[in-house]
Design a protein around this motif. Structure first.
Motif, short mmCIF file in Angstrom:
data_model
loop_
_atom_site.label_atom_id
_atom_site.label_comp_id
_atom_site.label_asym_id
_atom_site.label_seq_id
_atom_site.Cartn_x
_atom_site.Cartn_y
_atom_site.Cartn_z
N SER A 294 -20.55 -20.45 -3.66
CA SER A 294 -20.82 -19.52 -4.76
C SER A 294 -20.39 -18.10 -4.44
N GLY A 297 -14.12 -17.07 -4.18
CA GLY A 297 -13.36 -17.06 -5.42
C GLY A 297 -12.11 -17.91 -5.34
N ALA A 365 -16.28 -12.82 -5.85
CA ALA A 365 -17.17 -13.97 -5.65
C ALA A 365 -17.43 -14.67 -6.97
N GLY A 366 -17.22 -15.97 -6.99
CA GLY A 366 -17.48 -16.77 -8.17
C GLY A 366 -16.45 -16.64 -9.27
#
Length: 559
Positions: A294, A297, A365-366
């Protein structure tokens, strides 16, 4: 990843490459097996933590230094040779070692100064998961070696040297009585070419499945030690920074997991491969530097135009903290690179191993960073230039040149190598296959290329280009045309300072030397052959194959 390749050797099958059938997923483990009579758990025998996976594997970790001192699979001990254990580098020394159990996972944690190392076991699996967090240079390199007892697997691959008592170079390259060479350096494979390395008897397989190498150095085309075997025993490696033929500085931080995997003789489960492995069960274990899925990327590109369909293309991401790569689809250049740590990266498009395009991308991130179609400018690919003649292909490798494939798993003195000398005639149809992949000052400097020019071509000045992929001891090409015109000695480009050409690697920094040859240098007789002599210039190196040298990518004379 590549498709599986199997090499049958004696009573063993050595398997490298890609997908294998995934095992059943008991307790969400990628290679889970029905538990044996022994129960999953751990014990303390006073000097070791003893971990029983509840399948067919029991392993021990030293409480004093974090060495892996035992790997017992189905009652047979596989670990150790010469009184040495499996460990980081040559062993860490006095360390703080602890153990904990969280549900169906057991974690052994090792702290040695600023370095932290981890072993994890999952209930019902015949695997050991490893992570290494190297924070600085207090440990010289980043290598884990699994030491394997002698006699358990057959032994005569390019990286084995039981039957090679004659030393060819240093103390790590050997010659057998039949003239073939062997060395632990002769891995044959680039990082991008394999998912695992190991041995199989047909009934038992022992492998190291590599990590994604996000904290390694050298990129997708780097070659280093993968395994070796001698009379004393064998070694399987996960090498992230070795200091040999390196083109990048070290990266620091947590690397892993990489996996020691036992099987019933087949390949390890594809669920363990770096492109596939997920470890949600490790998210809450407290591993230093661990970043869950999580927190990562993705970078995706809809396509790449301007590609040469004759070559594979790879997209790499790199910054000082991490590196990643993925293959571009042959049909349209689509690519996707997943599991990327947040940050800003240089994105590089490689034709073969030659960088032909770069840009900058940011990863969150994510999130997914989606790129529109990348257009590789025509001028970025030297293969697009119009040439009177060309030897080799501009792909960043010496592929196709004489002895090129052999040199990834043999020493240049190997009996299987074709002569390193011999001249080349343009128009013969064998220009590339007859030209040696490597040139050395003390071996084949002064090689001659013969070619003819039309009257119009001979009346004009031309640019001659020589592309190289690495150099040893500052070896670089200086040319003479028709014994009447000689180029200046070019300055040496930045290249690794260690051995390369003699230990199975041509990968350094691609560089193109250009020479402006005046019209006065050419022969005006269109029926006569012009001569191009290529010398290796350098004041460094020693003799023979350790004299100054360089690896050739392509040579051409532009219109």
């Amino acid at each position: 990843m590549s498709e599986p390749v199997q090499h049958a050797v004696g009573r063993r099958t050595f398997v490298v490459g890609g997908a294998a059938a995934a095992g059943s997923a008991v307790l969400a483990g990628p290679l889970a097996r029905p538990a044996s009579a022994a129960a999953f758990g751990w014990s303390d025998d006073g000097s070791h933590y003893v971990v029983d996976t509840g399948a067919s594997l029991v392993f021990r970790v030293s409480k004093s230094n974090g060495d892996l001192t035992s790997l017992v699979y189905k009652g047979t001990e596989y670990q150790g040779y010469g009184g040495m254990n499996s460990h980081i580098e040559s062993g860490l020394g006095a360390s703080t070692v602890t153990i904990s159990q969280t549900g169906s996972t057991i974690l052994v944690s090792v702290t040695y100064g600023t370095l932290k190392h981890y072993y994890a076991a999952r209930s019902g699996e015949n695997n050991v998961y490893l992570w290494t967090n190297k924070a600085d240079t207090s440990v010289s390199a980043t290598r884990y070696i699994v030491r394997v007892k002698a006699g358990l697997f057959a032994n005569d691959e390019p990286d084995s040297y039981t039957y090679a008592p004659t030393t060819v170079e240093a103390s790590d390259v050997f010659r057998k009585s039949d003239g073939q060479t062997r060395s632990k350096h002769f891995s044959r494979l680039r990082v991008t070419d394999y998912d695992y390395i190991g041995w199989s008897t047909g009934g038992v397989g022992l492998y190291v499945v590599r990590s994604n190498h996000e904290k390694a150095s050298g990129g997708p085309f780097y070659r280093s030690l993968l395994r070796h075997q001698s009379a004393d025993g064998g070694g399987l490696y996960e090498i992230l920074y070795y200091g040999e033929n390196q083109t990048e500085a070290q990266r620091f931080g947590l690397q892993g997991p990489y996996v020691i995997a036992f099987t019933d003789g087949g390949a390890p489960s594809s669920a363990l491969y770096p492109a596939n492995l997920t470890t949600p069960w490790a998210d809450g274990l407290g591993i230093s530097g661990y970043v869950a899925a999580s927190g990562r990327g993705r970078v995706a590109g809809v396509g790449i135009t301007g590609r040469d369909p004759a070559f594979p293309y790879t997209v790499g991401l790199a910054n000082s903290a991490a590196q990643y790569w993925g293959s571009a689809r042959a049909s349209d250049g689509y690519f996707s690179v997943t599991g990327v740590l947040p940050g800003t990266y240089t994105l590089t498009v490689f034709k073969g191993e030659l960088a032909v395009y770069t840009t900058s991308v940011a990863v969150t991130a994510g999130g997914t960073t989606t790129l529109n179609s990348i257009a590789v400018p025509t001028s970025n690919d030297p293969g697009n230039a119009s040439a009177i003649w060309r030897i080799g292909s501009w792909d960043g490798t010496p592929g196709g040149f004489k002895n090129a494939e052999l040199m990834t798993y043999a020493h240049p003195s190997d009996v299987r190598a074709a002569s390193w000398t011999g001249n080349v005639v343009v128009g013969s149809g064998t220009e590339t296959s007859a030209f040696p992949c490597y040139l050395w000052k003390d071996v084949n400097s002064g090689i001659i290329v013969y070619f003819k020019l039309t009257a119009a071509q001979a009346a004009a000045a031309h640019t001659l280009r020589i592309g190289v992929t690495t150099a040893y001891a500052n070896g670089r090409p200086q040319i003479t045309v028709n014994d009447t015109w000689t180029s200046a000695v070019p300055s040496p480009p930045t290249q690794p300072s260690t051995r390369s050409l003699t230990v199975g690697s041509y990968r350094g920094n691609n560089y193109t030397f250009t020479y402006s040859v005046p019209a006065s240098a050419w022969l005006t007789d269109t029926g006569a052959y012009n001569t191009l002599k290529i010398y290796v210039a350098s004041g460094s190196g020693t003799t023979s194959f350790l004299s100054a040298g360089t690896a050739i990518d392509a040579i051409d004379l532009l219109i």
